[in-house]
Design a protein around this motif. Structure first.
Motif, PDB file in Angstrom:
ATOM      1  N   LYS A 107       0.827  -1.198   0.000  1.00 19.74           N
ATOM      2  CA  LYS A 107       0.000   0.000   0.000  1.00 19.74           C
ATOM      3  C   LYS A 107       0.872   1.263   0.000  1.00 19.74           C
ATOM      4  N   ARG A 108       1.932   1.275   0.796  1.00 19.59           N
ATOM      5  CA  ARG A 108       2.826   2.436   0.846  1.00 19.59           C
ATOM      6  C   ARG A 108       3.490   2.660  -0.516  1.00 19.59           C
TER       7      ARG A 108
ATOM      8  N   GLU B 258       2.377   1.567  -3.439  1.00 15.13           N
ATOM      9  CA  GLU B 258       1.318   1.971  -4.391  1.00 15.13           C
ATOM     10  C   GLU B 258       0.998   3.449  -4.233  1.00 15.13           C
ATOM     11  N   ASP B 259       0.857   3.927  -2.994  1.00 18.82           N
ATOM     12  CA  ASP B 259       0.565   5.355  -2.744  1.00 18.82           C
ATOM     13  C   ASP B 259       1.690   6.239  -3.254  1.00 18.82           C
TER      14      ASP B 259
END
Length: 186
Positions: A178-179, A181-182
């Motif tokens: 997620k990190r 991807e962000d």
């Protein structure tokens, strides 16, 4: 051990005078000695817990470790309920001696059996009390605390920290994904 990333030998040597436990907020432990369990043949005293300075440090070096409010509360409650030994130690055996590794390891295994699934219990996950140190240091890294700060709290160099402790927690791949991807979307 978990909240402060202490080694077992540091934990059994912890004294009240090493602890700053405010009524609210973060506290601090000053780690200056370890009492690892060793074969009595290898000690000068014949004691199974030889008092030593911190690993890879001078005998008089001290490692300050900030401790979260939850640990401040736990230690305060422990002192209120059980008091301290003659030398100020927080944790001691029934006769006032140093707690043996067999005692805390047995309790740890019982606790693992109570809280882990059968598959987790059969796995190496948190198999030894020392693994609490691995989990604490890995948690700090995974929450974004800079590696030099984590290394200082744990009493390691950054190279050792990243080689040994950075991969000890289970289930953080989704957070990392997620990190990344962000960051790519920004």
């Amino acid at each position: 051990m978990y909240y402060a990333a202490l080694c077992p030998g540091e934990t059994v040597a912890l004294r009240k005078q090493d602890c700053h436990l405010p009524a609210t907020g973060w506290g601090r432990i000053l780690v200056d000695v370890s009492r690892p369990e060793v074969n009595i043949q290898w000690t000068d005293t014949g004691d199974a817990h030889e008092e030593r300075g911190l690993k890879h440090r001078g005998r008089d070096d001290v490692r300050p470790v900030p401790i979260p409010p939850k640990l401040v509360q736990i230690l305060g409650q422990h002192i209120a309920e059980f008091g301290v030994g003659e030398d100020g130690r927080l944790f001691r055996s029934e006769r006032g001696g140093v707690v043996a590794s067999t005692a805390y390891t047995e309790v740890w295994q019982d606790a693992r059996k109570l809280v882990l699934t059968p598959a987790q219990f059969a796995s190496p996950l948190a198999r030894r009390p020392y693994d609490l140190r691995h989990a604490a240091v890995s948690l700090w890294l995974n929450t974004g605390v800079p590696a030099p700060d984590v290394a200082e709290r744990a009493g390691h160099g950054v190279d050792v920290l990243l080689r040994v402790y950075a991969k000890c927690l289970d289930g953080h791949q989704e957070i990392a994904n997620k990190r990344i991807e962000d960051a790519l979307a920004a």
